[in-house]
Design an enzyme around this catalytic site. Sequence first.
Site, PDB file in Angstrom:
ATOM      1  N   GLU A  17      -0.127  -9.113  -1.431  1.00 22.63           N
ATOM      2  CA  GLU A  17      -0.771  -8.557  -0.224  1.00 22.63           C
ATOM      3  C   GLU A  17      -1.982  -7.700  -0.634  1.00 22.63           C
ATOM      4  OE1 GLU A  17       0.688  -5.592   2.981  1.00 22.63           O
ATOM      5  OE2 GLU A  17       1.642  -7.476   3.548  1.00 22.63           O
TER       6      GLU A  17
ATOM      7  N   ARG B 285       2.285   8.203   9.526  1.00 20.28           N
ATOM      8  CA  ARG B 285       1.992   9.620   9.345  1.00 20.28           C
ATOM      9  C   ARG B 285       0.920  10.133  10.302  1.00 20.28           C
ATOM     10  NH1 ARG B 285       3.655  11.809   4.167  1.00 20.28           N
ATOM     11  NH2 ARG B 285       4.895  10.126   3.338  1.00 20.28           N
TER      12      ARG B 285
ATOM     13  N   HIS C 147       5.923   4.785  13.416  1.00 21.27           N
ATOM     14  CA  HIS C 147       6.335   5.677  12.330  1.00 21.27           C
ATOM     15  C   HIS C 147       5.200   6.286  11.514  1.00 21.27           C
ATOM     16  CE1 HIS C 147       5.510   1.978  10.096  1.00 21.27           C
ATOM     17  NE2 HIS C 147       5.335   2.763   9.048  1.00 21.27           N
TER      18      HIS C 147
ATOM     19  N   GLU D 245      -2.299   5.009   2.945  1.00 19.92           N
ATOM     20  CA  GLU D 245      -2.158   3.597   2.539  1.00 19.92           C
ATOM     21  C   GLU D 245      -3.482   2.936   2.156  1.00 19.92           C
ATOM     22  OE1 GLU D 245      -0.603   4.957   5.164  1.00 19.92           O
ATOM     23  OE2 GLU D 245       1.531   4.739   4.656  1.00 19.92           O
TER      24      GLU D 245
ATOM     25  N   ASP E 213       0.791  -1.231   0.000  1.00 24.33           N
ATOM     26  CA  ASP E 213       0.000   0.000   0.000  1.00 24.33           C
ATOM     27  C   ASP E 213       0.823   1.281   0.000  1.00 24.33           C
ATOM     28  OD1 ASP E 213       1.125  -0.048   2.497  1.00 24.33           O
ATOM     29  OD2 ASP E 213      -0.696  -0.662   3.526  1.00 24.33           O
TER      30      ASP E 213
ATOM     31  N   HIS F 169      12.689   4.969  13.565  1.00 26.19           N
ATOM     32  CA  HIS F 169      12.551   5.136  12.110  1.00 26.19           C
ATOM     33  C   HIS F 169      13.265   6.422  11.677  1.00 26.19           C
ATOM     34  CE1 HIS F 169      10.491   5.558   8.206  1.00 26.19           C
ATOM     35  NE2 HIS F 169      10.062   4.325   8.353  1.00 26.19           N
TER      36      HIS F 169
END
Length: 388
Positions: free
Chosen positions: A124, A214, A212, A138, A102, A245
């Site tokens: 996936e 957004r 991590h 995503e 994604d 990250h």
Amino acid sequence: MSSEKRLKVMVVFGTRPEAIKMAPLIFQLKKEKHLFETKVVVTSQHRELLDQVCQVFGIVPDYDLDVMSERQSLVDVTTVILEKLDAVLKKEQPDMVLVHGDTATAFAASLATFYNHIKLGHVEAGLRTWDKLSPFPEEMNRQLTDAMCDVYFAPTAKSRANLLQEGRSQDAIFVTGNTVIDTLSLTISDSYHHELFDRLDANKRFILLTMHRRESHGDAMKEVFEAIYEVSAEYEDLEIVFPVHPNPNVQALAKQMLDGVEHIHLISPLDVVDFHNIARRSYFIMTDSGGVQEEAPSLGKPVLVLRKETERPEGVQAGTLRLVGTDKETIKSAMRELLGDRECYNRMARAQNLYGDGCASERITQALAYHFGRAERPLDFASGVSDE
Ligand code: UD1
Ligand code: UDP
């Protein structure tokens, strides 16, 4: 040996999770070289994290689009990939392009493939929250990728059901298991050692933390870090291991709030062999990562998922994953429960292969061959978890 022409399959990826999950599939495609000619294209949406994975697995890309820039926007990544991949597709003319998951790479590569009238396979496929803003972007990337796709490699019965609900053709969907479980069999080792274990007190338990996303940047992440800080000070026998990250938003807050705190170890991103083996030694895991939610049940590790919702509900249903969101008090009580209540811990720590059985890559190559009329249809992966 068949006189039929080999199928040219182009595998495109660009971030850490895609590389970790595409690696075993690349190995399988290359193993079946009588059937497939494999081309590997990396966008390098991530630079260091991607290189780390390629180095561990000895993957040498045929093309490197080298797109990453610091604080890149989604528009930057998407447009540069679209333009650069277009040239590679025109030159190579593959029979099929395979994308994963994604990410911006998956979406942009799918669009470039579609514009070039080339067949697209999605590894996936079918994961959904049905909330276009969570995770952002995503959820929309995977819906749009699936809309352009010709062959779907759904990891579980649930993801297959999501695709059928959208009206995708039943014959084009294969339930394969997630390739990340194939990867675990390449990384996990009983004799593994890391210098971190020399620094950690062997008599103490440790929690492995990653974060991590957004939508977590800013206040949500701050609440999580406060919860970790406060609970870690309550327990004599507890340490926190946090590979941070490289995203500058995560780096800055982690440094500001947790650097130098006793019992909290801020470390650089681990390579995948280190991460899997260290996760296996942890007491439990706290994360907003997608891939980590899939790995943990196979490792028998409870996970507190630092998100409001998940596109991986199988683990919640089976009891290994618990959605705790990002509210500080909720997280603190979930941590205390796992640390203090042995029965609750044991219920969550039952090892089970919910997301795959280690044979996903083989099913995917057989499904590809089936799609082109070169093999029987593979049997679906069955985890035993219902698709409700
Ligand atoms: C991306 C994916 C997300 C995935 C995550 C995995 C999209 C839209 N999101 O998000 O689904 O969970 O990767 O980690 O594709 N950076 C580096 N070096 C690296 C990697 C990142 O410095 O090796 C920094 C750069 O400043 C970069 C920033 O991190 O601009 C953000 O990277 P980006 O790929 O745009 O977004 P992620 O949040 O990592
Ligand atoms: N991972 C890793 N090193 C780390 C943290 C995570 O190798 O320091 C691996 C982890 O095992 C999993 C993948 O990275 O396979 C998940 O990537 P990430 O959390 O960045 O992305 P997501 O899965 O959320 O898209």
